[in-house]
Motif scaffolding. Structure first.
Motif, PDB file in Angstrom:
ATOM      1  N   UNK A 128       2.628   3.778  10.319  1.00 34.23           N
ATOM      2  CA  UNK A 128       1.874   4.256  11.875  1.00 34.23           C
ATOM      3  C   UNK A 128       1.552   5.923  11.837  1.00 34.23           C
ATOM      4  N   UNK A 129       1.678   6.474  10.764  1.00 35.35           N
ATOM      5  CA  UNK A 129       2.022   7.636  11.141  1.00 35.35           C
ATOM      6  C   UNK A 129      -0.582   7.855  10.481  1.00 35.35           C
ATOM      7  N   UNK A 130      -1.065   8.279  11.479  1.00 35.00           N
ATOM      8  CA  UNK A 130      -2.165   8.190  11.737  1.00 35.00           C
ATOM      9  C   UNK A 130      -2.933   8.990   9.912  1.00 35.00           C
ATOM     10  N   UNK A 131      -1.815  10.392   9.710  1.00 32.07           N
ATOM     11  CA  UNK A 131      -2.253  10.625   8.541  1.00 32.07           C
ATOM     12  C   UNK A 131      -2.542   9.575   6.987  1.00 32.07           C
ATOM     13  N   UNK A 132      -0.556   9.334   7.381  1.00 31.18           N
ATOM     14  CA  UNK A 132      -0.352   8.907   5.765  1.00 31.18           C
ATOM     15  C   UNK A 132      -1.058   7.454   6.065  1.00 31.18           C
ATOM     16  N   UNK A 133      -1.259   6.528   7.378  1.00 25.73           N
ATOM     17  CA  UNK A 133      -2.254   4.826   7.151  1.00 25.73           C
ATOM     18  C   UNK A 133      -3.713   5.872   6.245  1.00 25.73           C
ATOM     19  N   UNK A 134      -4.320   6.594   6.601  1.00 26.23           N
ATOM     20  CA  UNK A 134      -5.710   6.986   6.642  1.00 26.23           C
ATOM     21  C   UNK A 134      -5.571   7.818   5.131  1.00 26.23           C
ATOM     22  N   UNK A 135      -4.637   8.049   4.394  1.00 20.61           N
ATOM     23  CA  UNK A 135      -4.749   8.514   3.288  1.00 20.61           C
ATOM     24  C   UNK A 135      -4.384   7.440   2.002  1.00 20.61           C
ATOM     25  N   UNK A 136      -3.175   6.992   2.742  1.00 19.73           N
ATOM     26  CA  UNK A 136      -2.846   5.669   2.387  1.00 19.73           C
ATOM     27  C   UNK A 136      -4.079   4.214   1.994  1.00 19.73           C
ATOM     28  N   UNK A 137      -4.814   4.513   2.550  1.00 20.02           N
ATOM     29  CA  UNK A 137      -5.743   3.315   2.822  1.00 20.02           C
ATOM     30  C   UNK A 137      -6.368   3.479   2.144  1.00 20.02           C
ATOM     31  N   UNK A 138      -7.080   5.382   1.502  1.00 19.28           N
ATOM     32  CA  UNK A 138      -8.394   5.872   1.237  1.00 19.28           C
ATOM     33  C   UNK A 138      -8.356   5.209  -0.448  1.00 19.28           C
ATOM     34  N   UNK A 139      -6.728   5.850  -0.735  1.00 18.31           N
ATOM     35  CA  UNK A 139      -6.271   5.591  -1.850  1.00 18.31           C
ATOM     36  C   UNK A 139      -5.965   4.490  -2.353  1.00 18.31           C
ATOM     37  N   UNK A 140      -5.966   3.479  -1.743  1.00 19.56           N
ATOM     38  CA  UNK A 140      -6.350   1.906  -2.273  1.00 19.56           C
ATOM     39  C   UNK A 140      -7.401   1.973  -2.555  1.00 19.56           C
ATOM     40  N   UNK A 141      -8.677   2.055  -1.593  1.00 17.43           N
ATOM     41  CA  UNK A 141     -10.241   2.091  -1.444  1.00 17.43           C
ATOM     42  C   UNK A 141     -10.266   2.351  -2.315  1.00 17.43           C
ATOM     43  N   UNK A 142     -10.039   3.621  -3.106  1.00 17.51           N
ATOM     44  CA  UNK A 142     -10.639   3.754  -4.358  1.00 17.51           C
ATOM     45  C   UNK A 142      -9.942   3.766  -5.604  1.00 17.51           C
ATOM     46  N   UNK A 143      -9.000   2.830  -5.556  1.00 14.46           N
ATOM     47  CA  UNK A 143      -8.507   2.369  -6.222  1.00 14.46           C
ATOM     48  C   UNK A 143      -9.357   0.634  -6.486  1.00 14.46           C
ATOM     49  N   UNK A 144      -9.602  -0.459  -5.377  1.00 11.67           N
ATOM     50  CA  UNK A 144     -10.714  -0.708  -5.676  1.00 11.67           C
ATOM     51  C   UNK A 144     -11.962  -0.399  -6.062  1.00 11.67           C
ATOM     52  N   UNK A 145     -12.239   0.376  -5.418  1.00 10.01           N
ATOM     53  CA  UNK A 145     -13.836   0.705  -6.164  1.00 10.01           C
ATOM     54  C   UNK A 145     -13.197   1.236  -7.744  1.00 10.01           C
ATOM     55  N   UNK A 146     -12.636   1.652  -8.789  1.00  9.68           N
ATOM     56  CA  UNK A 146     -12.281   1.745  -9.572  1.00  9.68           C
ATOM     57  C   UNK A 146     -11.909   0.807 -10.453  1.00  9.68           C
ATOM     58  N   UNK A 147     -10.931  -0.866 -10.163  1.00  5.01           N
ATOM     59  CA  UNK A 147     -11.239  -1.979 -10.663  1.00  5.01           C
ATOM     60  C   UNK A 147     -11.997  -3.111 -10.756  1.00  5.01           C
ATOM     61  N   UNK A 148     -13.143  -2.902  -9.120  1.00  2.00           N
ATOM     62  CA  UNK A 148     -14.405  -3.318  -9.742  1.00  2.00           C
ATOM     63  C   UNK A 148     -15.569  -2.251 -10.119  1.00  2.00           C
ATOM     64  N   UNK A 149     -15.922  -1.606 -10.806  1.00  2.00           N
ATOM     65  CA  UNK A 149     -17.231  -0.728 -11.523  1.00  2.00           C
ATOM     66  C   UNK A 149     -17.573  -0.309 -10.288  1.00  2.00           C
ATOM     67  N   UNK A 150     -17.439   0.272  -9.198  1.00  2.00           N
ATOM     68  CA  UNK A 150     -17.694   0.761  -8.510  1.00  2.00           C
ATOM     69  C   UNK A 150     -18.496  -0.353  -7.565  1.00  2.00           C
TER      70      UNK A 150
END
Length: 209
Positions: A128-150
């Motif tokens: 529910x904390x916007x800063x934590x939420x966006x930071x975690x979502x961005x990290x997940x997105x970064x992981x997915x882009x790496x996992x699927x080779x961009x």
């Protein structure tokens, strides 16, 4: 003779025009008449993405007003995880329309609609904390882009349906109506955000004299 009106790198320029005097205009902003657009090419680092396709309508005023409240949170995530801000904003708009209190029937929470398991996976203690939420979502997105080779389509599909669903269908967008609509929605928002970003930049003129 080359005449530079700014210090922009020509490789990043998105639009090519013919001017009335016969010169060529390379610009990263949209120009009106009398310039004639002859080529458009917004560059990204993502595979399987093109500026061709549907572009979302201009943002509603209510969404735009909420968006302003979270610009610093997105900027912080961009700096830490090196993700395109235009993409993060597209995900947030598609997921929650910038409503930090949003809770989905599936249990996803906050601006980037993190599931409890995803939040724990990326060390988000309070979704529910916007800063934590966006930071975690961005990290997940970064992981997915790496996992699927961009591959942006697969990363976005996995953000919605999970890596398991994408992998189950041979690393393609799963045949779920919701996920397929979601990918199209995020892509249209991302294209709009990239174009809007270019509108705020300056132009460079190359004289052909």
């Amino acid at each position: 003779m080359l005449v530079f009106t700014t210090q922009l790198d020509a490789k990043s320029l998105a639009y090519k025009y013919h001017a009335p005097d016969g010169s060529v205009i390379l610009s990263d902003s949209l120009l009106g008449l009398p310039f004639v657009l002859v080529e458009q090419n917004l560059h990204t680092n993502y595979a399987d993405f093109s500026m061709k396709g549907t572009v979302a309508k201009p943002m509603k005023e209510s969404i735009a007003l909420r968006r302003v409240n979270f610009l610093s949170a997105v900027d912080a995530a961009v700096k830490k995880h090196e993700i395109d801000a235009a993409l993060i904003h597209a995900i947030i708009e598609a997921e929650s329309a910038y409503q930090p209190e949003a809770v989905a029937r599936t249990g996803a929470i906050g601006l980037m609609q993190l599931m409890p398991g995803t939040a724990a996976r990326f060390n988000v203690s309070d979704s529910n904390n916007p800063i934590q939420n966006v930071m975690g979502g961005a990290e997940y997105l970064k992981y997915l882009l790496g996992y699927y080779k961009n591959n942006l389509k697969l990363a976005v599909a996995a953000y919605n349906a999970g890596e398991g669903a994408v992998d189950k269908y041979g690393k393609t967008i799963p045949p779920y109506r919701e996920t397929q609509k979601y990918v199209k929605r995020v892509f249209s928002l991302y294209r709009r955000n990239l174009t809007a970003k270019s509108l705020t930049s300056n132009s460079l003129k190359i004289s052909m004299n």
